[in-house]
Design an enzyme around this catalytic site. Structure first.
Site, PDB file in Angstrom:
ATOM      1  N   LYS A 293     -16.632  -6.268   5.950  1.00 45.13           N
ATOM      2  CA  LYS A 293     -15.435  -6.804   6.624  1.00 45.13           C
ATOM      3  C   LYS A 293     -15.390  -6.241   8.040  1.00 45.13           C
ATOM      4  CE  LYS A 293     -12.160  -7.062   2.698  1.00 45.13           C
ATOM      5  NZ  LYS A 293     -10.897  -6.495   2.158  1.00 45.13           N
TER       6      LYS A 293
ATOM      7  N   HIS B 172       0.847  -1.206   0.000  1.00 45.92           N
ATOM      8  CA  HIS B 172       0.000   0.000   0.000  1.00 45.92           C
ATOM      9  C   HIS B 172       0.878   1.252   0.000  1.00 45.92           C
ATOM     10  CE1 HIS B 172      -3.163  -2.622   2.211  1.00 45.92           C
ATOM     11  NE2 HIS B 172      -3.621  -2.413   0.983  1.00 45.92           N
TER      12      HIS B 172
ATOM     13  N   ARG C 202      -2.021  -6.035  -8.280  1.00 45.92           N
ATOM     14  CA  ARG C 202      -0.895  -6.923  -7.935  1.00 45.92           C
ATOM     15  C   ARG C 202      -0.723  -8.028  -8.956  1.00 45.92           C
ATOM     16  NH1 ARG C 202      -3.293  -8.507  -2.402  1.00 45.92           N
ATOM     17  NH2 ARG C 202      -5.080  -8.281  -3.788  1.00 45.92           N
TER      18      ARG C 202
HETATM   19  N1  COA Z   1      -0.424  -3.912  -1.639  1.00 53.44           N
HETATM   20  C1  COA Z   1      -0.836  -4.755  -0.673  1.00 53.44           C
HETATM   21  N2  COA Z   1      -2.077  -5.237  -0.573  1.00 53.44           N
HETATM   22  C2  COA Z   1      -2.935  -4.839  -1.507  1.00 53.44           C
HETATM   23  C3  COA Z   1      -2.596  -3.983  -2.547  1.00 53.44           C
HETATM   24  C4  COA Z   1      -1.264  -3.503  -2.602  1.00 53.44           C
HETATM   25  N3  COA Z   1      -0.840  -2.689  -3.564  1.00 53.44           N
HETATM   26  N4  COA Z   1      -3.673  -3.787  -3.323  1.00 53.44           N
HETATM   27  C5  COA Z   1      -4.656  -4.504  -2.777  1.00 53.44           C
HETATM   28  N5  COA Z   1      -4.211  -5.151  -1.693  1.00 53.44           N
HETATM   29  C6  COA Z   1      -4.940  -6.093  -0.851  1.00 53.44           C
HETATM   30  C7  COA Z   1      -5.328  -5.574   0.481  1.00 53.44           C
HETATM   31  O1  COA Z   1      -4.296  -5.799   1.401  1.00 53.44           O
HETATM   32  C8  COA Z   1      -6.554  -6.401   0.779  1.00 53.44           C
HETATM   33  O2  COA Z   1      -6.140  -7.621   1.286  1.00 53.44           O
HETATM   34  P1  COA Z   1      -7.064  -8.522   2.228  1.00 53.44           P
HETATM   35  O3  COA Z   1      -8.319  -8.812   1.462  1.00 53.44           O
HETATM   36  O4  COA Z   1      -6.191  -9.681   2.428  1.00 53.44           O
HETATM   37  O5  COA Z   1      -7.324  -7.737   3.479  1.00 53.44           O
HETATM   38  C9  COA Z   1      -7.170  -6.633  -0.596  1.00 53.44           C
HETATM   39  O6  COA Z   1      -6.142  -6.413  -1.513  1.00 53.44           O
HETATM   40  C10 COA Z   1      -8.267  -5.717  -1.012  1.00 53.44           C
HETATM   41  O7  COA Z   1      -8.386  -4.720  -0.107  1.00 53.44           O
HETATM   42  P2  COA Z   1      -8.418  -3.171  -0.322  1.00 53.44           P
HETATM   43  O8  COA Z   1      -7.518  -2.708  -1.393  1.00 53.44           O
HETATM   44  O9  COA Z   1      -8.203  -2.580   1.016  1.00 53.44           O
HETATM   45  O10 COA Z   1      -9.827  -2.963  -0.869  1.00 53.44           O
HETATM   46  P3  COA Z   1     -11.225  -3.457  -0.349  1.00 53.44           P
HETATM   47  O11 COA Z   1     -11.636  -4.616  -1.187  1.00 53.44           O
HETATM   48  O12 COA Z   1     -11.288  -3.630   1.114  1.00 53.44           O
HETATM   49  O13 COA Z   1     -12.068  -2.183  -0.714  1.00 53.44           O
HETATM   50  C11 COA Z   1     -12.826  -0.422  -2.207  1.00 53.44           C
HETATM   51  C12 COA Z   1     -12.047  -1.708  -2.039  1.00 53.44           C
HETATM   52  C13 COA Z   1     -12.582   0.496  -1.012  1.00 53.44           C
HETATM   53  C14 COA Z   1     -12.310   0.280  -3.440  1.00 53.44           C
HETATM   54  C15 COA Z   1     -14.297  -0.770  -2.413  1.00 53.44           C
HETATM   55  O14 COA Z   1     -14.706  -1.769  -1.502  1.00 53.44           O
HETATM   56  C16 COA Z   1     -15.215   0.415  -2.215  1.00 53.44           C
HETATM   57  O15 COA Z   1     -15.136   1.385  -2.913  1.00 53.44           O
HETATM   58  N6  COA Z   1     -16.113   0.326  -1.233  1.00 53.44           N
HETATM   59  C17 COA Z   1     -17.044   1.403  -0.903  1.00 53.44           C
HETATM   60  C18 COA Z   1     -18.471   1.020  -1.279  1.00 53.44           C
HETATM   61  C19 COA Z   1     -18.714   1.283  -2.734  1.00 53.44           C
HETATM   62  O16 COA Z   1     -18.523   2.361  -3.245  1.00 53.44           O
HETATM   63  N7  COA Z   1     -19.211   0.244  -3.422  1.00 53.44           N
HETATM   64  C20 COA Z   1     -19.457   0.321  -4.834  1.00 53.44           C
HETATM   65  C21 COA Z   1     -18.221  -0.039  -5.621  1.00 53.44           C
HETATM   66  S1  COA Z   1     -17.674  -1.674  -5.175  1.00 53.44           S
END
Ligand code: COA
Length: 164
Positions: free
Chosen positions: A41, A17, A90
């Site tokens: 989550k 990140h 990734r």
């Molecule tokens: N380095 C390390 N880890 C990474 C990464 C990086 N560059 N990119 C993604 N990840 C991992 C995270 O660690 C996380 O791992 P985990 O599942 O093991 O905890 C996973 O990828 C995804 O997590 P994250 O990037 O934090 O995204 P998310 O899926 O929790 O949320 C949002 C993604 C915030 C973009 C999305 O859920 C959102 O917009 N939510 C708001 C509601 C909404 O608008 N909904 C409509 C659209 S879906």
């Protein structure tokens, strides 16, 4: 002024990140890290802890701000007057999901674009759940999270384990 948003759960923020934060911050005047309060989550780290961890590791990047959001990302982006969303990719497996979200977000708010940054090779395997799993079993997380966060993550798991 171009404003970008990098959203995520950051439970906890990893070196992967941080790599995306640093690179995104160079592409906009202001980068807002949106810490998602996600109803799907249940995070290990509280909203406040996740925000503070990002503030700690991004302290030397002057154009970065950290804030929480609940609800839709497009609404948070509108409130913050953001022009662009950043997401890290990734692997090809991330792409399908991310493409769908980016397309959905553009349907909801056409003026909001998503920029994908390819994760650096050395962080391609990293995820927050991997960090949590290793920390839970008292493994070495030093190659996964920024150095300043190691004691914070380890302490959290000591607290959790002492309660079980
Ligand atoms: N380095 C390390 N880890 C990474 C990464 C990086 N560059 N990119 C993604 N990840 C991992 C995270 O660690 C996380 O791992 P985990 O599942 O093991 O905890 C996973 O990828 C995804 O997590 P994250 O990037 O934090 O995204 P998310 O899926 O929790 O949320 C949002 C993604 C915030 C973009 C999305 O859920 C959102 O917009 N939510 C708001 C509601 C909404 O608008 N909904 C409509 C659209 S879906």
């Amino acid at each position: 002024m171009r404003i970008g948003i990098y959203p995520g759960s950051f439970d906890p923020v990893t070196l992967g990140h941080l790599d995306i934060i640093k690179r995104s911050a160079k592409l906009v005047d202001k980068l807002i890290i949106g810490v998602l309060n996600n109803s799907k989550k249940v995070p290990v780290f509280t909203n406040q802890e996740r925000k503070e961890m990002i503030e700690t590791v991004a302290a030397d990047i002057p154009n970065v701000e950290v804030d929480y959001f609940t609800g839709l990302l497009v609404d948070f982006a509108k409130e913050k007057q953001a022009d662009v969303i950043f997401r890290g990719l990734r692997a090809v497996s991330d792409f399908e999901y991310e493409l769908q979200i980016a397309q959905l977000n553009r349907t909801l708010r056409p003026e909001l674009d998503t920029v994908f940054l390819a994760a650096s090779v050395e962080h391609a395997y990293l995820s927050s759940s991997l960090v949590r799993e290793i920390a839970q079993y008292r493994g070495d997380i030093s190659s996964l999270v920024p150095e300043e966060l190691i004691p914070i993550v380890e302490r959290k798991y000591q607290e959790i384990l002492s309660k079980t």
